[in-house]
Design a protein around this motif. Structure first.
Motif, short mmCIF file in Angstrom:
data_model
loop_
_atom_site.label_atom_id
_atom_site.label_comp_id
_atom_site.label_asym_id
_atom_site.label_seq_id
_atom_site.Cartn_x
_atom_site.Cartn_y
_atom_site.Cartn_z
N TRP A 1 -8.40 0.18 -11.96
CA TRP A 1 -7.95 -1.02 -11.25
C TRP A 1 -6.60 -1.49 -11.77
O TRP A 1 -5.82 -2.07 -11.02
N GLY A 2 -6.32 -1.20 -13.04
CA GLY A 2 -4.98 -1.48 -13.55
C GLY A 2 -3.95 -0.65 -12.81
O GLY A 2 -2.88 -1.14 -12.41
N LEU A 3 -4.30 0.62 -12.57
CA LEU A 3 -3.40 1.50 -11.84
C LEU A 3 -3.21 1.02 -10.41
O LEU A 3 -2.10 0.95 -9.89
N ILE A 4 -4.32 0.67 -9.76
CA ILE A 4 -4.21 0.23 -8.37
C ILE A 4 -3.38 -1.05 -8.28
O ILE A 4 -2.52 -1.20 -7.41
N ALA A 5 -3.61 -1.97 -9.23
CA ALA A 5 -2.82 -3.20 -9.23
C ALA A 5 -1.35 -2.87 -9.46
O ALA A 5 -0.46 -3.48 -8.84
N SER A 6 -1.09 -1.88 -10.31
CA SER A 6 0.30 -1.53 -10.56
C SER A 6 0.94 -0.87 -9.34
O SER A 6 2.15 -0.87 -9.18
N MET A 7 0.11 -0.30 -8.47
CA MET A 7 0.67 0.25 -7.23
C MET A 7 1.24 -0.89 -6.38
O MET A 7 2.30 -0.76 -5.79
N TYR A 8 0.50 -1.98 -6.30
CA TYR A 8 1.01 -3.14 -5.55
C TYR A 8 2.29 -3.65 -6.21
O TYR A 8 3.33 -3.78 -5.58
N LEU A 9 2.18 -3.93 -7.51
CA LEU A 9 3.31 -4.56 -8.21
C LEU A 9 4.50 -3.62 -8.32
O LEU A 9 5.64 -4.04 -8.12
N GLY A 10 4.23 -2.35 -8.58
CA GLY A 10 5.30 -1.38 -8.74
C GLY A 10 6.10 -1.24 -7.46
O GLY A 10 7.33 -1.13 -7.48
N ASN A 11 5.41 -1.26 -6.33
CA ASN A 11 6.12 -1.14 -5.06
C ASN A 11 6.95 -2.38 -4.76
O ASN A 11 8.04 -2.29 -4.22
N ILE A 12 6.41 -3.55 -5.13
CA ILE A 12 7.19 -4.77 -4.92
C ILE A 12 8.43 -4.73 -5.81
O ILE A 12 9.55 -4.98 -5.36
N ALA A 13 8.23 -4.38 -7.09
CA ALA A 13 9.36 -4.28 -8.01
C ALA A 13 10.38 -3.27 -7.48
O ALA A 13 11.59 -3.54 -7.48
N GLY A 14 9.87 -2.15 -6.98
CA GLY A 14 10.76 -1.12 -6.46
C GLY A 14 11.58 -1.63 -5.29
O GLY A 14 12.80 -1.45 -5.23
N LEU A 15 10.92 -2.32 -4.38
CA LEU A 15 11.61 -2.82 -3.19
C LEU A 15 12.72 -3.79 -3.59
O LEU A 15 13.84 -3.72 -3.10
#
Lengths: 502, 336
Positions: free
Chosen positions: A358-372
């Protein structure tokens, strides 16, 4: 379901520690750089950085590495649009409309469109992973060799039916790609093929070398002939371009949704991001009312492949986590990482390592926002690269291309091949042969051949295996329809015409 | 012209940094520059994982002053990597991790290299092979399964494996001979893919390494029938709810007299000095002492044999002969 949401919020708490946030930004920035440099690629980049993460806690490590992955996915679009050099196989389709847009001075618009669609595609896939993981994972198991072949068949067919060039030119280019893909070791017999006793050839032709040459060097040769300047150089740089593009994007919601679905489907199966981007572009061209204008700089033609590629790239992580099979080369390297950190990917990971998953899945959300956020703020900067005079930037591009070609296998010979492909690319363009089918066949030809022959082994040579169940049968049928679509639509039109007077 | 100049100016020095190297032997030798760690297989596979783990261990425990840089050279079933090391005579800054393709690739493809072209350093471990079937099938033992294969007739049962004319297919042929059956062998690109195909019932059995199939075994999707070694694996910790690696019988016990293990060993360039070999032997001895290595060994249920010097050479010699015999009988040798 409720339990999942709770787990996700717990995941956010894990991912949102300052240390992890810092890693996230470092990861995305590194990823963008890796994505921009052709040859390095997400898989290599992660493999290089993997050992650095062994001293971190696994959750932080995977957050950083998956953010490199997101960053590389974003970064691949930049060179495709600005210079017609796709850094990753799935960015090839982005060049079709992205590069013409840049030439018309609309690079900022194309980049914004590409980044935003990437984000939407990824977000769609993450939401799906969050809620449908166990269900979807089971679907992937349905795919044996005949099903894989059917998917590749569908990709090739949708390509032949959709091109604006004559179908026979597309076929010729594709066949050349198949021939190049066959060079090297053959999985099914274990024999070396088409190397003519020359051992340097046994590693085969890598996609990247072909693409860097055909697109990158070929384009520079053309520009040199046409007067040593980039046609996009007149672009004015306007920070408001992002907002203006965003206003146009909602129009394409249907294209986006369709591309998300195609991407998720191919990411999970795992057909991968490359067929996803091509298929999505092909379908959008066929269905869109501006379809005829595709290839001349349509924003929709950037939205479709980018959305699908990211939806596929993101959902490719799902079979990796839940089954232990990587859906892409990058996922394969991440998988190696999981094992080294002492985590066992597979059906039990979701049960035993809740924090991690779930840490990984949450980081998918956050990582994509950071990336954008990171890439969008840089749009004017990227677009400004085109204002650098050709005589300065062209040698730089060639050097970067050469380094990229060398990095793939650490082989000098590949640089010569790159230059050779460059000349071939120039000739192709002069004779109006399309390059993309060659690249597509080079990337997927090998895998299509493997799965065809595996299916033939399983069925003992019986072709009926391709229609032996509803799944493979319907994909194959869809492929045949796509292949003969130009004929079918003509037939329908003439039928309608003959009926009308009556 | 301008392009040519920029090209040579920009790239050549870089190439020099990456590639060319000089041998500088000295007393109590130590690497003077980063060491290239060649992996003759693709990223994500068993050899790749092990090499990258070693790199991580070396960094974490500070075992070497210079860095260790893994490079995948997987072309031609690994021949690319072996030829590279063979060609860098006297270069002590290049080592290679091997799998069975050290033996199988030259025999099957005729590409000219062999272990005698390299300098043996150490055997790190031996990888096991296990006969797996889908857990939903009724077969509880290897005998039951092979009886069913026999009853169904030749080519009815499908055995999946990694690559063609490599270890998985060699084992398949050995089983066929021992049990008097005939499989349809279906080659795939990687071990993970094979395990998934078995879970999806697209094939009937596989001979995956423990680490390739353990996740599906623990989840109750696959069943382990027997291990292809002359004794059981030593790990007694429960891996699934009811079984440990040690509970899997050997194939010999189950009436299939077949055994096969795969070398995970290190070689280096030909023509290097004794000091230089000694350095790497000591390095790998230290690697084997770390908790990370021990943990990895247990997870992958490896046979932890460690050999150096003459013992290692003897083992490799014996195994090359074994592979030649097995592949000759199976008709896998390249035509001259």
């Amino acid at each position: 379901m409720l339990e999942d949401i709770n787990a996700l919020f717990h995941g956010f708490a894990v991912a949102l520690t300052p240390f992890n946030l810092l890693l996230m930004f470092i990861g995305v920035t590194l990823g963008v750089i890796i994505g921009v440099l052709p040859g390095l690629g997400g898989a290599n980049g992660i493999a290089i950085l993997l050992p650095l993460t062994f001293s971190m806690p696994p959750t932080s490590a995977i957050i950083m590495l998956s953010c490199i992955y997101w960053g590389a996915l974003f970064g691949g679009a930049i060179t495709s649009i600005l210079f017609n050099i796709p850094g990753e196989p799935w960015s090839v389709a982005t060049t079709f409309d992205g590069y013409p847009m840049a030439q018309q001075g609309r690079a900022g618009e194309a980049l914004t469109g590409a980044f935003t669609s990437s984000f939407i595609g990824a977000l769609f896939a993450v939401v799906m992973i969050t809620f449908l993981a166990p269900l979807v994972a089971r679907f992937a198991l349905q795919f044996g060799p005949p099903e894989f072949f059917a998917v590749y068949f569908l990709t090739f067919c949708s390509f032949i039916g959709m091109g604006k060039e004559p179908p026979f030119k597309i076929m010729a280019s594709m066949m050349l790609g198949f021939a190049l893909a066959a060079v090297g070791i053959d999985t099914v017999t274990g024999q070396l093929r088409l190397i003519f006793g020359w051992h340097e050839l046994m590693r085969g032709f890598d996609f990247l070398i072909a693409v860097i040459g055909l697109f990158g060097i070929g384009e520079i040769l053309l520009s040199m002939e046409e007067g040593l300047s980039f046609s996009g150089s007149s672009a004015k740089i306007d920070p408001k371009i992002v907002l203006e593009t965003w206003k146009k994007l909602p129009k394409y919601w249907l294209t986006s949704l369709r591309s998300c679905l195609i991407g998720c489907w191919l990411g999970i199966t795992p057909g991968g991001a490359t067929p996803a981007s091509f298929m999505s572009y092909g379908v959008a061209k066929r269905i869109s009312k501006d379809g005829a204008k595709f290839g001349s700089g349509q924003l929709e033609g950037v939205v479709a492949p980018e959305t699908a590629a990211h939806a596929a790239g993101t959902s490719a992580l799902l079979p990796m986590l839940s089954l232990g099979i990587p859906g892409s080369p990058t996922a394969a390297v991440l998988l190696g990482g999981l094992l080294i950190w002492g985590l066992q990917p597979g059906p039990l990971l979701f049960v035993e390592q809740k924090d991690f998953v779930w840490g990984l899945i949450a980081s998918m959300y956050l990582g994509n926002i950071a990336g954008l956020v990171i890439v969008l703020t840089c749009v004017p900067l990227f677009a400004a690269i085109l204002r650098v005079p050709f005589s300065i930037i062209a040698p730089i591009i060639i050097v970067i291309c050469a380094i990229g070609a060398y990095t793939v296998h650490n082989a000098m010979l590949d640089i010569w091949f790159m230059l050779l492909f460059g000349v071939a690319g120039y000739v192709f363009k002069k004779l109006a042969y399309p390059l993309a089918p060659l690249v597509l066949a080079l990337v997927l030809g090998d895998r299509a051949e493997d799965s065809f022959r595996q299916a033939m082994l399983i069925a003992q040579g019986d072709m009926r295996i391709f229609f032996s169940n509803w799944l493979v049968g319907s994909i194959m049928a869809l492929g045949l329809v796509m292949l003969f679509w130009p004929l079918v639509s003509k037939l329908l039109a003439s039928l309608r015409a003959s009926k009308a007077p009556a | 012209m301008r392009i040519q100049r920029a090209f040579s100016r920009g790239v050549m020095p870089l190439l020099a940094v990456f590639g060319l190297s000089m041998a500088a032997p000295a007393a109590a030798w130590e690497p003077a520059k980063p060491v290239e760690f060649v992996i003759p297989a693709g990223t994500g596979g068993g050899a790749d994982q092990m090499a990258r783990l070693i790199q991580g261990i070396v960094v974490k425990h500070n075992l070497m002053k210079q860095s260790l840089i893994p490079i995948n050279k997987s072309g031609g079933a690994g021949a690319e990597g072996f030829l590279d090391v063979k060609g860098s005579k006297g270069d002590p800054h290049k080592i290679i991790i091997t799998l069975s393709n050290l033996f199988t690739t030259p025999l099957a493809t005729g590409v000219p290299f062999g272990w005698k072209d390299l300098t043996p350093v150490a055997m790190l471990a031996l990888d096991q092979f296990v006969l797996w079937v889908n857990a939903e099938t009724p077969y509880k033992t290897a005998t039951e399964y092979l009886d069913a294969v026999k009853k169904a007739g030749p080519n009815k049962f499908k055995m999946g494996g990694t690559g063609s004319k490599q270890e998985d297919q060699i084992i398949t042929v050995a089983i066929e001979k021992a049990a008097g059956v005939k499989f349809t062998y279906v080659p795939f690109k990687g071990g993970g893919e094979v395990a998934t195909q078995l879970v999806g019932k697209h094939i009937d059995s596989s001979v995956n390494n423990p680490i390739e199939a353990v996740a599906q075994w623990r989840a109750g999707k696959l069943r382990a029938l027997c291990v292809f070694d002359d004794q059981r694996m030593p790990y007694k910790t429960k891996v699934t709810d009811t079984m440990s690696w040690n509970d899997i019988p050997t194939c010999k016990e189950s009436g299939v007299p077949t055994d096969y293990v795969m070398l995970r060993g290190i070689f280096m360039s030909p023509g290097v000095s004794k000091d230089q070999v000694e350095f790497y032997v000591n390095l790998f001895k230290k690697v084997r002492e770390t908790p990370e290595w021990k943990d990895f060994m247990e997870k992958g249920a490896f046979n932890q044999s460690f050999m150096t010097g003459q013992d290692y050479v003897k083992w490799v010699e014996k195994n090359e002969a074994l592979h030649r015999d097995l592949m000759k009988e199976a008709g896998f040798l390249a035509k001259p």
